[in-house]
Design a protein around this motif. Sequence first.
Motif, PDB file in Angstrom:
ATOM      1  N   MET A 131      49.070  13.887  12.438  1.00  0.00           N
ATOM      2  CA  MET A 131      49.001  12.876  11.497  1.00  0.00           C
ATOM      3  C   MET A 131      47.805  12.113  11.002  1.00  0.00           C
ATOM      4  N   VAL A 132      47.004  11.645  11.988  1.00  0.00           N
ATOM      5  CA  VAL A 132      45.799  10.687  11.646  1.00  0.00           C
ATOM      6  C   VAL A 132      44.781  11.635  11.300  1.00  0.00           C
ATOM      7  N   PRO A 133      44.460  12.970  11.704  1.00  0.00           N
ATOM      8  CA  PRO A 133      43.470  13.881  11.091  1.00  0.00           C
ATOM      9  C   PRO A 133      43.746  14.193   9.778  1.00  0.00           C
ATOM     10  N   MET A 134      45.176  14.392   9.663  1.00  0.00           N
ATOM     11  CA  MET A 134      45.627  15.087   8.268  1.00  0.00           C
ATOM     12  C   MET A 134      45.400  13.959   7.167  1.00  0.00           C
ATOM     13  N   GLY A 135      45.765  12.657   7.564  1.00  0.00           N
ATOM     14  CA  GLY A 135      45.582  11.396   6.729  1.00  0.00           C
ATOM     15  C   GLY A 135      43.897  11.391   6.350  1.00  0.00           C
ATOM     16  N   LEU A 136      43.109  11.514   7.393  1.00  0.00           N
ATOM     17  CA  LEU A 136      41.781  11.589   7.075  1.00  0.00           C
ATOM     18  C   LEU A 136      41.161  12.511   6.146  1.00  0.00           C
ATOM     19  N   VAL A 137      41.557  13.800   6.416  1.00  0.00           N
ATOM     20  CA  VAL A 137      41.224  15.037   5.737  1.00  0.00           C
ATOM     21  C   VAL A 137      41.623  15.013   4.335  1.00  0.00           C
ATOM     22  N   MET A 138      42.951  14.708   3.941  1.00  0.00           N
ATOM     23  CA  MET A 138      43.600  14.937   2.731  1.00  0.00           C
ATOM     24  C   MET A 138      43.064  14.094   1.663  1.00  0.00           C
ATOM     25  N   THR A 139      42.589  12.780   2.065  1.00  0.00           N
ATOM     26  CA  THR A 139      41.985  12.011   0.949  1.00  0.00           C
ATOM     27  C   THR A 139      40.725  12.668   0.522  1.00  0.00           C
TER      28      THR A 139
END
Length: 185
Positions: A26-34
Amino acid sequence: MAHQVAGYSAMAKTYHWIVAILVFIMVPMGLVMTDLGPGALQNTLYFYHKSIGILLFLLVVLRLLQHWITPAPPPPASLSPALRIVSRSVHGLLYLVLIVNPILGWIGLSLYGAPIPFFGLFDLPSLMPQDRPNAEGILDFHATVGVVFAWLIALHVLGAFYHWLIAKDGIIERMTTAPYQKPKS
């Protein structure tokens, strides 16, 4: 030096490791998607970020209920008072973020007017009418809390490695191999 410590219950260990795996997605996904430009990949990451966020929130609520029913084992006597305070503080902040940040996301997405899907099975209802200017502020705060969360996770993992590789005090076994021991009343 090996220390005998009381472990968490099997259910607590299961919740911990499932939540840990989901958080590490979740955390890396949140950082990348933005940082991605609009498109199919960004949409897919947002879809899974929202869905996993809902799942994490539900698992953490269940974990807290389970913790109330099956209390944590007592901390080992070898753990210094200072480390007990640090441990309680980090764990408390991790739980706080795991409860508050999904709610911030839900509020922000409700204000934005965006759907909040749960793996395509259903959408969470909107909590309030659309208000994009306020949505952006809430979602920015949600992202900032996510970065703070990443630092708390790093601190938690570093603490685990400290206990496992340096202190060798058996703390890591509490969430891995040590048998559950109910706290004395």
